[in-house]
Design an enzyme around this catalytic site. Sequence first.
Site, PDB file in Angstrom:
ATOM      1  N   CYS B  33       0.815  -1.147  -0.052  1.00 20.29           N
ATOM      2  CA  CYS B  33      -0.102  -0.234   0.022  1.00 20.29           C
ATOM      3  C   CYS B  33       0.790   1.043  -0.084  1.00 20.29           C
ATOM      4  CB  CYS B  33      -1.040  -0.013   1.305  1.00 20.29           C
ATOM      5  SG  CYS B  33      -1.997  -1.361   1.151  1.00 20.29           S
ATOM      6  N   ASP B  35       2.753   2.466   2.581  1.00 20.36           N
ATOM      7  CA  ASP B  35       2.981   2.924   3.965  1.00 20.36           C
ATOM      8  C   ASP B  35       3.333   1.883   5.076  1.00 20.36           C
ATOM      9  OD1 ASP B  35       2.418   6.018   3.605  1.00 20.36           O
ATOM     10  OD2 ASP B  35       0.381   5.225   2.805  1.00 20.36           O
ATOM     11  N   CYS B  59       4.877   8.239   2.322  1.00 18.50           N
ATOM     12  CA  CYS B  59       5.033   9.714   1.870  1.00 18.50           C
ATOM     13  C   CYS B  59       4.980  10.702   2.748  1.00 18.50           C
ATOM     14  CB  CYS B  59       3.575   9.692   0.883  1.00 18.50           C
ATOM     15  SG  CYS B  59       1.998   9.889   2.201  1.00 18.50           S
ATOM     16  N   CYS B 103      -5.097   6.651   4.049  1.00 14.74           N
ATOM     17  CA  CYS B 103      -4.095   5.655   3.450  1.00 14.74           C
ATOM     18  C   CYS B 103      -2.641   6.021   4.485  1.00 14.74           C
ATOM     19  CB  CYS B 103      -3.742   5.899   2.073  1.00 14.74           C
ATOM     20  SG  CYS B 103      -3.099   7.485   1.553  1.00 14.74           S
TER      21      CYS B 103
END
Lengths: 385, 130
Positions: B33, B35, B59, B103
């Site tokens: 995903c 992360d 991120c 997310c």
Amino acid sequence: MIYLDHAATTAVHPQVLQAMLPYFSDRFGNASSIYAIGRESRQALDRARETVARVLGARPNEIIFTSGGSESDNLALKGVAFARRSKGNHIITSGVEHHAILHACEYLEKWFGFRVTYLPVDRYGVVDLEALTAALDEQTILVTVMAGNNEVGTLQPIAEIARILKGRDIILHTDAVQAGGSVDLDVEKLGVDMLSLSAHKFYGPKGVGALYVRRGTTFWPQQQGGSQERNRRAGTENVAGIVGLATALDLAYANLASNCAHAQALRDILVQGILASVPDTLLTGHPTRRLPNNASFCFKYVEGESILLSLDMLGIAGSSGSACTSAAIEPSHVLTAMGIPIELAHGSLRLTTGLENREEDMRYVVDVLPGIITKLRAMSPLTVH
Amino acid sequence: MYSEAVMDHFMNPRNVGSLADADGVGTEGNPVCGDVMKIYIKVDGEERIEDIKFQTFGCGAAIATSSMVTEMVKGLTLEEAMDVSNKKVAEALGGLPANKMHCSNLAADALHKAIEDYRAKKQAPQGAGQ
């Protein structure tokens, strides 16, 4: 700023801007009007069409001006699919196309019962020609494969695809949006029936594109209204934009060899410098058969957006196929189609060089990038410490 | 797109690293995903978070929320730390872009897992092994 995102868009070239400016003010006439300034606009459109046709090795009446690459792609696919529906319902494309192609294909599948084959690619992103041959059947009406990939720069063997299709009643379209200004787009050498372009990829303005449609290609317009573009694309022509597109294309192809040599020399500094100084890095795309300005990588253990933010803090503009930069859940469909593991695809970085870049700027990027990756890796739980 | 606080925590993350003698470790997210957050805590005799470190793959928002949560809970009791939610972390950073709220905003969940890990270890009979 060190701008290394020329694949996203480019600045309008000063000569292009100069050519466009009169058509916003003094020469504002509607090209369909009968009086003098209308005729001036008509003449400007005619000249622009002749210029684009000359660069593509086509006839002027085979050029349709559009609002950009996405419209050109949609117009090509839907225009051909709907017009040839009685002949067949099968379309072939590849898994690494731009979303303007892929989502138009999905739309035709979902709502209009077309069958679409998505050709696999190898680890460099090159389409599998044996799979193309195997996919052809009596129902195949259209093949669409991009000329150069927007993410990893891989060039597709369009002329070979044309040879495979020769003698069959199948339309070949190529999305040359990313390749425009970087490779020879002679439609006879490529052997294509349709070709999409977008001006802002080669130092022209945004919001204007072109679609080449070979004479005799059965094709249904997708926008109804006036009789502009010989009834193939309704709407008052964007005269200033079209003048800009033609001027930019003319400039790009008059200087093709030197522009490409400049972009490639700078690109090679980035590729060689980064691969030499950052371990656990993969160059994505084909090592040699790629667009001259494209340097794209995947860095293990780090995520693309955090690389972009770190570069931005130093005034360097790049891009990434990372999901986090596109509001998508999945990372780049291009990288995953090439067999790159998803966790590695999250760590992608694309740097694309252009006219205003200088060698010292590339050396600066090569100097600072290893520190950025090292810092992010030191923070990452995935790093093998 | 990011607030100044997010960029500050992203560029100058607090409490990065691991704790070799951690009392609890919690991981949230998935590399697929994009992360992964890992939180290490050291708990003192009064059930307070004495030390905390994080490692994050992700991120800007993922890194900033991880950094922020470590700063928010250091010195708090475990019960107080359990009240720190993902939403509160995002608020402390001056908000996050809408697409980052789900997310990339998992740092408090990773912390809660670290606390649960500590409690589970404490309850387990000594010498019971892994």
